[in-house]
Design an enzyme around this catalytic site. Sequence first.
Site, PDB file in Angstrom:
ATOM      1  N   GLY A 179       8.413   4.032   1.057  1.00 38.46           N
ATOM      2  CA  GLY A 179       9.124   5.235   1.477  1.00 38.46           C
ATOM      3  C   GLY A 179      10.610   4.965   1.559  1.00 38.46           C
ATOM      4  O   GLY A 179      11.103   3.912   1.134  1.00 38.46           O
ATOM      5  N   GLY A 180      11.344   5.930   2.121  1.00 37.70           N
ATOM      6  CA  GLY A 180      12.781   5.758   2.220  1.00 37.70           C
ATOM      7  C   GLY A 180      13.183   4.607   3.118  1.00 37.70           C
ATOM      8  O   GLY A 180      14.243   4.008   2.955  1.00 37.70           O
ATOM      9  N   ILE A 184       0.816  -1.217   0.000  1.00 39.58           N
ATOM     10  CA  ILE A 184       0.000   0.000   0.000  1.00 39.58           C
ATOM     11  C   ILE A 184       0.846   1.262   0.000  1.00 39.58           C
ATOM     12  O   ILE A 184       0.298   2.368  -0.028  1.00 39.58           O
ATOM     13  CB  ILE A 184      -0.951   0.019   1.218  1.00 39.58           C
ATOM     14  CG1 ILE A 184      -0.167  -0.108   2.533  1.00 39.58           C
ATOM     15  CG2 ILE A 184      -2.007  -1.062   1.091  1.00 39.58           C
ATOM     16  CD1 ILE A 184      -1.033   0.041   3.771  1.00 39.58           C
ATOM     17  N   GLY A 240      11.343   1.736   3.569  1.00 38.98           N
ATOM     18  CA  GLY A 240      10.997   0.472   2.933  1.00 38.98           C
ATOM     19  C   GLY A 240       9.551   0.468   2.476  1.00 38.98           C
ATOM     20  O   GLY A 240       8.899   1.506   2.401  1.00 38.98           O
ATOM     21  N   LYS A 241       9.025  -0.712   2.189  1.00 36.97           N
ATOM     22  CA  LYS A 241       7.648  -0.861   1.718  1.00 36.97           C
ATOM     23  C   LYS A 241       6.686  -1.028   2.889  1.00 36.97           C
ATOM     24  O   LYS A 241       7.063  -1.497   3.962  1.00 36.97           O
ATOM     25  CB  LYS A 241       7.539  -2.063   0.777  1.00 36.97           C
ATOM     26  CG  LYS A 241       8.285  -1.892  -0.543  1.00 36.97           C
ATOM     27  CD  LYS A 241       8.083  -3.080  -1.453  1.00 36.97           C
ATOM     28  CE  LYS A 241       8.771  -2.860  -2.794  1.00 36.97           C
ATOM     29  NZ  LYS A 241       8.575  -4.011  -3.719  1.00 36.97           N
ATOM     30  N   VAL A 242       5.426  -0.656   2.628  1.00 34.73           N
ATOM     31  CA  VAL A 242       4.370  -0.800   3.624  1.00 34.73           C
ATOM     32  C   VAL A 242       3.298  -1.722   3.050  1.00 34.73           C
ATOM     33  O   VAL A 242       2.873  -1.546   1.904  1.00 34.73           O
ATOM     34  CB  VAL A 242       3.747   0.554   4.004  1.00 34.73           C
ATOM     35  CG1 VAL A 242       2.697   0.372   5.086  1.00 34.73           C
ATOM     36  CG2 VAL A 242       4.828   1.520   4.476  1.00 34.73           C
ATOM     37  N   ASP A 254      10.062  15.464  11.458  1.00 36.17           N
ATOM     38  CA  ASP A 254       9.735  15.130  10.071  1.00 36.17           C
ATOM     39  C   ASP A 254       8.233  15.250   9.825  1.00 36.17           C
ATOM     40  O   ASP A 254       7.605  14.362   9.249  1.00 36.17           O
ATOM     41  CB  ASP A 254      10.222  13.724   9.723  1.00 36.17           C
ATOM     42  CG  ASP A 254      10.366  13.504   8.214  1.00 36.17           C
ATOM     43  OD1 ASP A 254      10.433  14.503   7.479  1.00 36.17           O
ATOM     44  OD2 ASP A 254      10.395  12.346   7.789  1.00 36.17           O
TER      45      ASP A 254
END
Length: 922
Positions: free
Chosen positions: A595-596, A592, A598-600, A710
Amino acid sequence: MARSGGSPYASILLVLCIFQVTVVRGQSTHPIEANALNAIKARLIDPINKLKKWNRGDPCTSNWTGVICHKIPSDTYLHVTELELFKMNLSGTLAPEIGLLSQLRNLNFMWNNLTGNIPKEIGNITTLNLIALNGNQLSGSLPDEIGYLKNLNRLQIDQNQISGPIPKSFANLTSIKHLHMNNNSLSGEIPSELSRLPELLHLLVDANNLSGPLPPKLAETRSLKIIQADNNNFSGSSIPATYNNIPTLLKLSLRNCSLQGVIPDLTGIPELGYLDLSWNQLTGSIPVDRLASNITTIDLSHNFLNGTIPANFSGLPNLQFLNFESNSLDTIPAAFEPPKAVIVLLSGNPVCDNPARAAGLCQPKSVSEAPSGQGPQVSIDCASCPTDKNYEYNPLSPIPCICAAPLGVGFRLKSPGISDFRSYKKAFEMDSTSVLNLSIYQLYIERYTWEAGPRLNMHLKLFPNNTNLFTMSEVVRLRQLLAGWEITLLDIFGPYELLNFTLGSYEDEFPDAGSSGLKKGTLAGILVGTIISAIAVSVVATFFMMRRRSKRQIVSRPSILSRLSVKVDGVRSFTLEEMATATNNFDDSAEIGVGGYGKVYKGNLADGATVAIKRAHEDSLQGSNEFVTEIELLSRLHHRNLVSLIGYCDEEVEQMLVYEFMPNGTLRDHLSETCKRPLNFSQRLNVALGAAKGILYLHTEADPPIFHRDVKTTNILLDSKFAAKVADFGLSKLAPIPDVEGTLPEHISTVVKGTPGYLDPEYFLTNKLTEKSDVYSLGVVLLELLTGMKPIQFGKNIVREVKAAYQSGDISRIIDSRMSWCPPELATRFLSLALKCCQGDTDARPYMADIARELDDIRRALPEGEDLLSVTSMETGSLATLTQSTSNSFITTTGEHFDSSHASGSSLMDSGVPSRMAVTPR
């Protein structure tokens, strides 16, 4: 024979590699475009064999130098989308067959030795976004056909020998922002039709043979920031008084243009920062009204001006250079006391006959050479770097004595709005490194020199981040950003150009790249090979993992959490097998986001709970600070506006974090132009309030308090009812605690981390992190909510763009038109709050408690019933019904105003912006 049967995995790997190569090679360049490239090659002279790859294979699949291709949905061929032949010592002519590259977006032949005409066939390439032919020896006239290019953003034909008029057809370039035509032999008038260009920012036509009157209609442009027309012959023409009506103008440079008449009133230009009217025949007195406060340069020398020097000129706070030489000025007011840092030149005026009054101001000086300089000379007591490589020490590195290979960058500001770079050097470093995503110490300005124009030539060195070398992907990324004009600089620096990109030691790493610049086409081949290998290795590794899992032979390693003694009360520890089961073995259909880190993945646990699983990629495993920080912080944070951590997985070569699932994704998803059901004003207001409350909890109620570091729209997630929850604490820092004497430090000193566009300028500049750093970032989020814009997009910075609209009193043009209604008073209060958060001075920003309180007050001031939209409209789609049912005031996207029987609450932050606001498309 025995060896060949001993490893089935080697056979699998070989088959996969062959399969992947077959897939890649199965497509080919469109035949018409392949023939066109061959025709282009036939017209070029390549003395140092830069185009040797153009003699073999298919252009796209054989990675011809400088040829970048993509597939389009309409057919099965690969199409040429970029032709990047920048600074390759090519000569010859441009073939008319270039017009057959029907999908070309970027045409870049900068800094070669091409001759002949610009082919009119270029006008056939309607997809063109960039034409960069500057720095050649092209001649002939500009083809009218260029005016057909509705998508053209940038036309650079400067520093050639092009003659003839500027075609009136250029008025059809409705997407053009940059017209750089300086240093040619263009003649005739500047077409008044250029005033119809809605996006034009920079008009550079200096050093030509242009004549006739300056077009007054240029004042009708909506976005024009720079008019640079020095060294032309507008004999008999005066400066149009209408130029006082260009609210966006930053620089007006009309030096040596044979202009006559008086200097018009220019006080209506609120942002004017640079005015050069020198070496003309202007008469009369100098207008005494105060110019814009941010003006840096006023050069009125070598005219026939008389009377007095305006006393208020000496009080301009950003003034660097004031030149009145060779006029007929006879009076210096007693109140004229310029700061010592300002260069003031008066020689050649009658006032200099009174040396007592004009002491120190009347000595003739050469003003053609502005101060140049070089980087700081730092003495480093280290051993010598290896002599067989182009290694050197970075004099700005916080870690001394690291031998590193820098990238060399030739960089030139083409029309800066300053006369002295020294006081703006820090701002340049901050802006450029922010967009390049480098730490400020990775940029070293080795030297800078002013050139005729005036233009500022800089030689930069980009150093890897305390390692010896940049990775190949980093080199490619930096080259693309610099060559693609994707750096967002302060407007005062004007447009820039890339002069060279020198690899140095990276020649050994990428031998085909050449010293003149890195070709994306060459590196694409390397990257394809890398990707193919990675895919094959990944599949084989997965095969191994499944075999080992099926046999229950998992070999564990010590948990990093146990090694670091991290307290993780209240969260569950999951096994790798549980995570694989929850995601159907990490199937692509479960992914879904990415990002920096990894994957979600979306996962379903054995107890039926739906979760989001963030799986670290291999690079993130090497340094597990973010993993540990997130677990340590979230295990003890509990608030309705913070994403909850459910558990983690930390075994084998895997690290995963398991969160509550947020079905409506990120806030950025719902601000995207592709979002089919955008949030309305009420929903955006509630999202802002929820995010502020979450961060307020971190700042004031967490023990000890926490700075998020962030805050951005991709880290604000929305649940099923569109309530906002702040996520991603991997970069967070604990707030300072009192020392032994009970004194509470005001900040944390830490290496700058975060996301460009959201970074607090003060933190970026000083490495001092405070709670006001989160306030700045949230302010940017508030601006995104109101405008729909990204923080940095198309070379524009959201804070600067919104601030300019706010100061001009025209905020309607930046309000997101996809909001179906927008109460003007409340939108004004919202905007005022956001801009207060984004002030450069940290002390001037509100605290998070003030932000939450003001947002709550705005929400309470919503017309009765409108606040229900935050919950219901996205679920029921009944927005029209709900807006029609209210009797309160709001404004539609058509600008219609509906009267109300309920008065909105008054603003706590008076903006001075007109209260009536029609929301129009941006």
